[in-house]
Design a protein around this motif. Structure first.
Motif, PDB file in Angstrom:
ATOM      1  N   LEU A  28      32.663  53.481  41.928  1.00 52.60           N
ATOM      2  CA  LEU A  28      31.431  53.754  41.186  1.00 52.60           C
ATOM      3  C   LEU A  28      31.400  52.974  39.867  1.00 52.60           C
ATOM      4  CD1 LEU A  28      31.046  57.605  41.783  1.00 52.60           C
ATOM      5  CD2 LEU A  28      29.698  55.750  42.798  1.00 52.60           C
ATOM      6  N   THR A  29      32.558  52.823  39.248  1.00 52.26           N
ATOM      7  CA  THR A  29      32.645  52.035  38.012  1.00 52.26           C
ATOM      8  C   THR A  29      32.362  50.563  38.307  1.00 52.26           C
ATOM      9  OG1 THR A  29      34.237  53.585  37.066  1.00 52.26           O
ATOM     10  CG2 THR A  29      34.159  51.394  36.101  1.00 52.26           C
ATOM     11  N   LEU A  30      32.919  50.046  39.399  1.00 47.85           N
ATOM     12  CA  LEU A  30      32.631  48.655  39.779  1.00 47.85           C
ATOM     13  C   LEU A  30      31.151  48.458  40.048  1.00 47.85           C
ATOM     14  CD1 LEU A  30      35.620  47.811  42.163  1.00 47.85           C
ATOM     15  CD2 LEU A  30      35.292  47.082  39.790  1.00 47.85           C
ATOM     16  N   LYS A  31      30.524  49.448  40.670  1.00 47.53           N
ATOM     17  CA  LYS A  31      29.080  49.370  40.945  1.00 47.53           C
ATOM     18  C   LYS A  31      28.288  49.336  39.647  1.00 47.53           C
ATOM     19  CE  LYS A  31      25.495  51.676  43.624  1.00 47.53           C
ATOM     20  NZ  LYS A  31      25.143  52.817  44.462  1.00 47.53           N
ATOM     21  N   ALA A  32      28.697  50.156  38.675  1.00 53.22           N
ATOM     22  CA  ALA A  32      28.012  50.161  37.375  1.00 53.22           C
ATOM     23  C   ALA A  32      28.189  48.832  36.646  1.00 53.22           C
ATOM     24  CB  ALA A  32      28.536  51.310  36.509  1.00 53.22           C
ATOM     25  N   ARG A  33      29.309  48.168  36.851  1.00 52.64           N
ATOM     26  CA  ARG A  33      29.576  46.889  36.174  1.00 52.64           C
ATOM     27  C   ARG A  33      28.804  45.729  36.782  1.00 52.64           C
ATOM     28  NH1 ARG A  33      35.939  47.783  35.754  1.00 52.64           N
ATOM     29  NH2 ARG A  33      35.902  49.296  34.062  1.00 52.64           N
ATOM     30  N   ASP A  36      25.901  45.731  34.366  1.00 60.83           N
ATOM     31  CA  ASP A  36      26.344  45.572  32.977  1.00 60.83           C
ATOM     32  C   ASP A  36      27.866  45.403  32.981  1.00 60.83           C
ATOM     33  OD1 ASP A  36      26.869  45.638  30.279  1.00 60.83           O
ATOM     34  OD2 ASP A  36      26.332  47.743  30.003  1.00 60.83           O
ATOM     35  N   ALA A  37      28.325  44.203  32.632  1.00 66.41           N
ATOM     36  CA  ALA A  37      29.762  43.888  32.705  1.00 66.41           C
ATOM     37  C   ALA A  37      30.614  44.778  31.810  1.00 66.41           C
ATOM     38  CB  ALA A  37      29.989  42.427  32.351  1.00 66.41           C
ATOM     39  N   ASN A  38      30.031  45.349  30.768  1.00 67.08           N
ATOM     40  CA  ASN A  38      30.781  46.198  29.836  1.00 67.08           C
ATOM     41  C   ASN A  38      30.644  47.686  30.137  1.00 67.08           C
ATOM     42  OD1 ASN A  38      31.674  43.963  28.352  1.00 67.08           O
ATOM     43  ND2 ASN A  38      29.757  43.904  27.199  1.00 67.08           N
ATOM     44  N   ALA A  39      29.980  48.025  31.218  1.00 67.92           N
ATOM     45  CA  ALA A  39      29.768  49.439  31.547  1.00 67.92           C
ATOM     46  C   ALA A  39      31.099  50.128  31.815  1.00 67.92           C
ATOM     47  CB  ALA A  39      28.854  49.568  32.758  1.00 67.92           C
ATOM     48  N   LYS A  40      31.245  51.322  31.282  1.00 65.43           N
ATOM     49  CA  LYS A  40      32.468  52.114  31.498  1.00 65.43           C
ATOM     50  C   LYS A  40      32.423  52.844  32.834  1.00 65.43           C
ATOM     51  CE  LYS A  40      34.325  51.400  27.436  1.00 65.43           C
ATOM     52  NZ  LYS A  40      35.382  50.445  27.311  1.00 65.43           N
ATOM     53  N   GLY A  41      31.218  53.212  33.275  1.00 70.16           N
ATOM     54  CA  GLY A  41      31.104  53.969  34.515  1.00 70.16           C
ATOM     55  C   GLY A  41      31.789  55.326  34.377  1.00 70.16           C
ATOM     56  N   PRO A  42      32.033  55.978  35.487  1.00 73.92           N
ATOM     57  CA  PRO A  42      32.658  57.304  35.435  1.00 73.92           C
ATOM     58  C   PRO A  42      34.192  57.267  35.425  1.00 73.92           C
ATOM     59  CG  PRO A  42      31.975  56.838  37.665  1.00 73.92           C
ATOM     60  CD  PRO A  42      31.552  55.654  36.829  1.00 73.92           C
ATOM     61  N   SER A  43      34.786  56.115  35.113  1.00 72.26           N
ATOM     62  CA  SER A  43      36.242  55.997  35.216  1.00 72.26           C
ATOM     63  C   SER A  43      36.989  56.921  34.257  1.00 72.26           C
ATOM     64  CB  SER A  43      36.685  54.548  34.987  1.00 72.26           C
ATOM     65  OG  SER A  43      36.419  54.151  33.665  1.00 72.26           O
ATOM     66  N   ALA A  44      36.353  57.353  33.173  1.00 78.11           N
ATOM     67  CA  ALA A  44      37.020  58.257  32.224  1.00 78.11           C
ATOM     68  C   ALA A  44      37.377  59.601  32.866  1.00 78.11           C
ATOM     69  CB  ALA A  44      36.144  58.475  31.002  1.00 78.11           C
ATOM     70  N   LEU A  45      36.705  59.939  33.955  1.00 76.18           N
ATOM     71  CA  LEU A  45      36.994  61.201  34.647  1.00 76.18           C
ATOM     72  C   LEU A  45      38.283  61.137  35.472  1.00 76.18           C
ATOM     73  CD1 LEU A  45      33.406  62.021  35.963  1.00 76.18           C
ATOM     74  CD2 LEU A  45      34.589  63.089  34.040  1.00 76.18           C
ATOM     75  N   ALA A  46      38.813  59.928  35.661  1.00 78.37           N
ATOM     76  CA  ALA A  46      39.987  59.763  36.525  1.00 78.37           C
ATOM     77  C   ALA A  46      41.200  60.501  35.981  1.00 78.37           C
ATOM     78  CB  ALA A  46      40.300  58.283  36.709  1.00 78.37           C
ATOM     79  N   TRP A  47      41.443  60.389  34.679  1.00 77.36           N
ATOM     80  CA  TRP A  47      42.633  61.026  34.135  1.00 77.36           C
ATOM     81  C   TRP A  47      42.597  62.549  34.293  1.00 77.36           C
ATOM     82  CZ3 TRP A  47      43.411  64.435  30.034  1.00 77.36           C
ATOM     83  CH2 TRP A  47      44.747  64.762  29.819  1.00 77.36           C
ATOM     84  N   PRO A  48      41.510  63.233  33.910  1.00 77.38           N
ATOM     85  CA  PRO A  48      41.523  64.684  34.104  1.00 77.38           C
ATOM     86  C   PRO A  48      41.679  65.098  35.574  1.00 77.38           C
ATOM     87  CG  PRO A  48      39.623  64.044  32.774  1.00 77.38           C
ATOM     88  CD  PRO A  48      40.293  62.796  33.225  1.00 77.38           C
TER      89      PRO A  48
END
Length: 195
Positions: A28-33, A36-48
Motif C-alpha cells: 500500500l505504501t508503494l502504491k501511494a508512492r 507522490d514519491a515522498n508519500a509515507k503511506g501506511p507503513s508507520a503502522l507496521a511497527w505496532p
C-alpha cells in the motif's frame, strides 16, 4: 493430541499474521508512492502490528510455560496435532507442535528477545523507505524460528530451518542497493544450504 492445546498454534499464527499485514502495508505504501514519491503511506503502522504480534506470542509462550508447570513432572509435554501429513502405515508424520521444558525455554527466548528486537528496530528503522517490508521479514523470521523450535518431527524442523534461511537471506540483504548486503545475503543463503 489434546484438544485443549489447540491454542499452541497461535505461537506460529501471530507472527505469520503480522508478517502478512506488514507486507500488505508495504505494498500500500508503494502504491501511494506512485503518485507522490515522498508519500509515507501506511507503513508507520507496521511497527505496532509487528511488535504487537510478538508481544502476544510472548504471552502465549508464558501460557505454555504455565501449562507445563501444571502437569505432573513425569509427563510435562503439551502437544497439538492439526492433521496427519504423511501416513504410510509404519511411518506417520503429523503436522503438530510439541512444547516440553526445553522448548518452552526456547519459546521464551525467541518471543521475548524477538519482542525486544522489534522494539529496538522500531526506532532504528524509522524513516527507512522499506519500513513495513523490514517488519514483514522480521515477523517471518520469528515464525520460522518458532516452527523450528516447536515441530514434533524432523520434517517440520527442516521446514522451519528453510524458513529461517529464507528470512535470514531477506534480512541480511535488506539494503541490497548498497551492494555488499546483497552479497552477504547470498553467502548466508549458501551457508544455510550447506548447514
Amino acid at each position: 493430541s489434546l484438544p485443549h492445546t489447540d491454542w499452541l498454534w497461535w505461537l506460529l499464527v501471530l507472527p505469520l499474521l503480522g508478517s502478512v499485514a506488514c507486507g500488505v502495508l508495504h505494498f500500500l505504501t508503494l502504491k501511494a508512492r506512485r503518485s507522490d514519491a515522498n508519500a509515507k503511506g501506511p507503513s508507520a503502522l507496521a511497527w505496532p502490528i509487528a511488535a504487537g504480534a510478538m508481544g502476544a506470542a510472548f504471552v502465549v509462550s508464558l501460557l505454555a510455560l504455565n501449562g507445563l508447570r501444571a502437569l505432573d513432572a513425569s509427563a510435562r509435554v503439551l502437544e497439538s496435532s492439526a492433521w496427519s501429513w504423511i501416513d504410510t502405515g509404519p511411518m506417520a508424520i503429523d503436522v503438530s507442535l510439541v512444547v516440553d521444558p526445553l522448548s518452552s525455554v526456547l519459546l521464551l527466548v525467541v518471543t521475548g528477545v524477538g519482542f525486544l528486537i522489534h522494539v529496538y528496530a522500531g526506532g532504528y528503522m524509522k524513516g527507512d523507505p522499506g519500513y513495513a517490508k523490514f517488519f514483514a521479514y522480521l515477523n517471518l523470521f520469528v515464525a520460522a524460528m518458532l516452527m523450528l523450535v516447536l515441530s514434533s518431527n524432523l520434517l517440520g524442523l527442516f521446514i522451519g530451518w528453510e524458513g529461517v534461511g529464507l528470512a535470514s537471506y531477506l534480512l541480511i540483504g535488506f539494503w541490497y542497493e548498497k551492494g555488499w548486503p546483497a552479497e552477504a545475503g547470498q553467502k548466508a543463503f549458501v551457508v544455510n544450504r550447506i548447514g
